[in-house]
Write an enzyme that holds these catalytic residues in place. Sequence first.
Site, PDB file in Angstrom:
ATOM      1  N   LYS A 210       8.366  47.681 -12.982  1.00  0.00           N
ATOM      2  CA  LYS A 210       8.897  47.644 -11.495  1.00  0.00           C
ATOM      3  C   LYS A 210       8.680  48.914 -10.549  1.00  0.00           C
ATOM      4  O   LYS A 210       8.473  48.873  -9.520  1.00  0.00           O
ATOM      5  CB  LYS A 210      10.484  47.342 -11.478  1.00  0.00           C
ATOM      6  CG  LYS A 210      10.697  45.869 -11.925  1.00  0.00           C
ATOM      7  CD  LYS A 210      11.931  45.418 -11.897  1.00  0.00           C
ATOM      8  CE  LYS A 210      12.060  43.737 -12.278  1.00  0.00           C
ATOM      9  NZ  LYS A 210      11.951  43.709 -13.774  1.00  0.00           N
TER      10      LYS A 210
HETATM   11  C1  LIG Z   1      11.306  42.268 -14.180  1.00  0.00           C
HETATM   12  C2  LIG Z   1      10.941  42.383 -15.810  1.00  0.00           C
HETATM   13  C3  LIG Z   1      10.003  41.249 -16.416  1.00  0.00           C
HETATM   14  C4  LIG Z   1      10.121  40.061 -15.712  1.00  0.00           C
HETATM   15  O1  LIG Z   1       9.181  39.954 -14.449  1.00  0.00           O
HETATM   16  P1  LIG Z   1       9.138  38.995 -13.277  1.00  0.00           P
HETATM   17  O2  LIG Z   1       8.303  39.499 -12.176  1.00  0.00           O
HETATM   18  O3  LIG Z   1      10.529  38.701 -13.014  1.00  0.00           O
HETATM   19  O4  LIG Z   1       8.846  37.766 -14.033  1.00  0.00           O
HETATM   20  C5  LIG Z   1       9.410  41.416 -17.649  1.00  0.00           C
HETATM   21  N1  LIG Z   1       9.679  42.586 -18.278  1.00  0.00           N
HETATM   22  C6  LIG Z   1      10.327  43.479 -17.737  1.00  0.00           C
HETATM   23  C7  LIG Z   1      10.544  44.811 -18.760  1.00  0.00           C
HETATM   24  C8  LIG Z   1      10.856  43.501 -16.540  1.00  0.00           C
HETATM   25  O5  LIG Z   1      11.773  44.663 -16.184  1.00  0.00           O
END
Ligand SMILES: *Cc1c(COP(=O)(O)O)cnc(C)c1O
Length: 469
Positions: A112
């Site tokens: 993120k």
């Molecule tokens: C947020 C997240 C996901 C999922 O991603 P999306 O965009 O919500 O599908 C997968 N792995 C980790 C470690 C995350 O923080």
Amino acid sequence: MRYISTRGAAPSLDFEAVTLAGLASDGGLYVPETWPRFAKGAISAMNGLSYVETAVRVCSPFVGGALSDAELRTLFTAAYGNFDHAAVTPLVQLDQRHWLLELFHGPTLAFKDVAMQSLGLLFQTFLGRSDRHITVIGATSGDTGSAAINALARRDRVEVFMLHPQGRVSEVQRRQMTTVIAPNVHNIAIEGNFDDAQRLVKAMFNDTDFASRFALSAVNSINWARLMLQIVYYFYAAVRLGAPDRPVSFSVPTGNFGDVYAGYAARQMGLPIDRLIVATNENDILHRALGTGDYSVGTVTATASPSMDIQVSSNFERLLFDLAGRDGSANAASMRGFEATGGVVIPAGQRAGAALAFDTARVDSAEMAAAMRWAQDHSGQHIDPHTAIALAAAQRSSCDSPVVTLATAHPAKFQDAVVAATGVRPELPARLKGLMTGEERFTVLPADLGKIEAFIAERARPAFAVAAE
Ligand SMILES: *Cc1c(COP(=O)(O)O)cnc(C)c1O
């Protein structure tokens, strides 16, 4: 570039407005009016470019003049200078066919950061132009909160209030938020659980006077700019593996459908992506929806991959809009049906459309642990539980192309699960060494809307600064 709502009844917006907007006023999500197309030559020309240069080329058509390429370059240079790997998102080869794309080299060790670090700078730039302020409010059970706090700390014109349930997030997760000491960052430990925190945030958004007075804003993955910023690493990785002359597949650990939707966007833009593998854990609504058409909400099962413990994936609506021929009113009717009853059937024609690009796989905890061991035994790589779900899905795939598994979190963020599967405890990277001893700052408040709004009102700034006399 203009952005339109997936429900067809909200005004279209330009890039600056869509970056600062949350949901569209008709309850839909914003998407680009058309997908920009990159010709083969334009993709070949990305060969050998840095991450920052690739980001400028990929994002420029979406930004559409809201920022010049030179301004974008400056912004991305600042955002990705915070990453602890010069390649920003390095590729690691596991065997002849499988690769990892490491997306966890940012300040909070999860993917993120890639979008959030740039989003913080976009906010600051756009708010400065019109002398506005926003107040970012969120509830977090851990990861999103720390990525948002890290990206927004010390940004002008943004105040951040992050609610976490007191005593119910891990010490590492809490400290990743509370040791960020900045005048615009306010951590609130709620005397309650995560649902209480989330309910309070919703109540503040629904308090329309309060919400407009302080220009409340959310930074979850419904934000278009976040998705745009994630398209970049699909281009960056595919070009390194031979695109546009050789197609590449991606396996994506999926929760809110944001990350894999960015891969779909890259494919719509002309990047030769063979398969996009939607990997889910036991919370398999997307696997059912795309496989059999059963898009119905169940109860959330807690797993070792908590960021994928989701039933309703907000960004899935963006794909459904395209699959339904971009008919906003038809999509709105179908989404209202889903919200009212907790389920709709995805018609066979739309599923066939999705099947041109997507495969899906549901991976249980035993397969997840086996994938962690495989990565360790075959290439000495430690991977986190989210990445392991996607790697297991990639190994099941029968496609001929090289498969890139998106590694979305650093294994040290999920030490217990890694130890349980492999017997090895991954070390925290050097940049987090001071985490467990740093000063913490947070305020404990009861789960009471009036008390929390009063706390925020004392510290947030009104949406428009009062003109100086
Ligand atoms: C947020 C997240 C996901 C999922 O991603 P999306 O965009 O919500 O599908 C997968 N792995 C980790 C470690 C995350 O923080």
